[in-house]
Design an enzyme around this catalytic site. Structure first.
Site, PDB file in Angstrom:
ATOM      1  N   GLY A  31       0.719  -1.135  -0.142  1.00 35.64           N
ATOM      2  CA  GLY A  31      -0.022  -0.064  -0.069  1.00 35.64           C
ATOM      3  C   GLY A  31       0.876   1.221  -0.028  1.00 35.64           C
ATOM      4  O   GLY A  31       2.039   1.152  -0.192  1.00 35.64           O
ATOM      5  N   HIS A  34       2.706   4.735  -4.934  1.00 33.45           N
ATOM      6  CA  HIS A  34       3.292   5.548  -5.705  1.00 33.45           C
ATOM      7  C   HIS A  34       3.309   5.254  -7.175  1.00 33.45           C
ATOM      8  O   HIS A  34       2.818   4.183  -7.443  1.00 33.45           O
ATOM      9  CB  HIS A  34       4.466   6.102  -5.141  1.00 33.45           C
ATOM     10  CG  HIS A  34       5.448   4.824  -4.769  1.00 33.45           C
ATOM     11  ND1 HIS A  34       6.032   4.080  -6.027  1.00 33.45           N
ATOM     12  CD2 HIS A  34       6.003   4.292  -3.565  1.00 33.45           C
ATOM     13  CE1 HIS A  34       6.904   3.231  -5.238  1.00 33.45           C
ATOM     14  NE2 HIS A  34       6.739   3.197  -3.879  1.00 33.45           N
ATOM     15  N   HIS A  37       4.172   1.863  -7.993  1.00 32.89           N
ATOM     16  CA  HIS A  37       3.213   0.646  -8.012  1.00 32.89           C
ATOM     17  C   HIS A  37       2.350   1.070  -9.098  1.00 32.89           C
ATOM     18  O   HIS A  37       2.045  -0.129  -9.796  1.00 32.89           O
ATOM     19  CB  HIS A  37       2.445   0.784  -6.766  1.00 32.89           C
ATOM     20  CG  HIS A  37       3.166   0.678  -5.269  1.00 32.89           C
ATOM     21  ND1 HIS A  37       3.567   1.591  -4.426  1.00 32.89           N
ATOM     22  CD2 HIS A  37       3.791  -0.575  -4.745  1.00 32.89           C
ATOM     23  CE1 HIS A  37       4.130   1.387  -3.527  1.00 32.89           C
ATOM     24  NE2 HIS A  37       4.452   0.035  -3.728  1.00 32.89           N
ATOM     25  N   LYS A 184      11.503   6.209  -6.216  1.00 37.84           N
ATOM     26  CA  LYS A 184      10.277   6.296  -5.713  1.00 37.84           C
ATOM     27  C   LYS A 184       9.940   5.046  -4.545  1.00 37.84           C
ATOM     28  O   LYS A 184      10.266   3.952  -4.876  1.00 37.84           O
ATOM     29  CB  LYS A 184       9.154   5.998  -6.542  1.00 37.84           C
ATOM     30  CG  LYS A 184       9.146   7.102  -7.461  1.00 37.84           C
ATOM     31  CD  LYS A 184       7.749   8.046  -7.552  1.00 37.84           C
ATOM     32  CE  LYS A 184       7.980   9.217  -8.691  1.00 37.84           C
ATOM     33  NZ  LYS A 184       6.850  10.205  -8.319  1.00 37.84           N
TER      34      LYS A 184
END
Ligand code: PAF
Length: 280
Positions: A31, A34, A37, A184
């Protein structure tokens, strides 16, 4: 798009899809999604008829001294990201749904997990392999998607699927970076403004290592030593490791004479960040 909390709901949905002959992609995540993902979801949506995103902060892969409690969570925002990128189902179980009271079966791996992040996170990969195996058994995907930023995790999952004859294609997707180069990561949210600036030392060091190799350097000791020295120029940074390993076995090599991975973990303040590049 549906969000479900139980394994049975996932099984029922996937059964219906498979009855219709549809292919299924799985994007396992913890979860706080960003763009990294999102790129995995995009790859799955492009190559499968249906995409499942699992969102589960897996307690089993955190040591007691790590950031399980503070790990960022925002399921409302995550649902928006999944919807915007065309996912069909979010599986967001509670820990009790994933691990019953009697839970005592694990998927463990030797060799690949004993190096790099495995040295400072000794129980991490057992937790990852166990939860990913469970997710594979629950979702039964045709394809699963993992980011190259967690390069050791990707190599470990590929090995596990091969070793345990799991009939799932593992797809690695490129690292997604901020405009200034920082990879990220959900953990970037831990950084103060000053630490965020200091964190650039990781991608700068990746660039240094890469350019040495591009200029013909093959001696891994020389490359690693220059990279560590570069990290030391940043006062807020503390090196956990910089290593060059065989891309398949994750074992250190002296000379770059085969596909390799140059990986690093660096503390910026209290936050441990990772970065890497492949040498093909
Ligand atoms: O990469 C992650 O976010 C996690 O390690 C994973 C693969 C979802 C397993 O919990």
């Amino acid at each position: 798009m549906k969000l479900v909390k139980t394994k049975q709901e996932v099984r029922d949905t996937v059964k219906e899809w498979k009855k219709q002959g549809l292919t299924v992609g799985l994007v396992p995540t913890m979860g706080y999604l960003h763009e990294g993902h999102a790129s995995l979801i995009d790859a799955s949506v492009k190559n499968n008829d249906r995409t499942v995103v699992s969102i589960f902060v897996n307690p089993m892969q955190f040591s007691p001294n790590e950031d399980l409690e503070s790990y960022p969570r925002d399921i409302a925002r995550d649902s928006e990201v999944c919807g915007e990128h065309g996912a069909d189902l979010i599986f967001n179980p509670e820990p009790e749904e994933m691990y019953g009271d009697m839970f005592c079966s694990y998927v463990d791996m030797d060799v690949l997990t004993k190096e790099l992040c495995g040295l400072s996170r000794p129980i991490h990969f057992r937790g990852v392999c166990t939860v990913v195996s469970k997710l594979f058994n629950i979702v039964t995907p045709d394809n699963a998607y993992f980011g190259q930023k967690d390069a050791q995790q990707l190599a470990v999952i590929k090995r596990m699927v091969e070793d345990l004859d799991m009939n799932i294609k593992i797809n690695g997707c490129p690292i997604v970076r901020e405009a200034d180069g920082l990879a990220k990561s959900s953990r970037n949210t831990y950084l103060s403004a000053e630490e965020r600036r200091a964190a650039l030392i990781l991608s700068k060091t990746v660039n240094l290592g890469r350019s040495m190799i591009e200029s013909g350097e093959r001696d891994t000791e020389k490359i690693v030593s220059a990279m560590v020295k570069n990290i030391e120029t940043e006062p807020l940074a503390k090196t956990d490791y910089v290593k060059i390993v065989d891309a398949l076995t994750m074992q250190q090599i002296k000379t770059i004479d085969r596909p390799a991975l140059c990986a690093m973990a660096v503390y910026i303040g209290k936050t441990r960040l990772i970065d890497n590049f492949e040498v093909v």
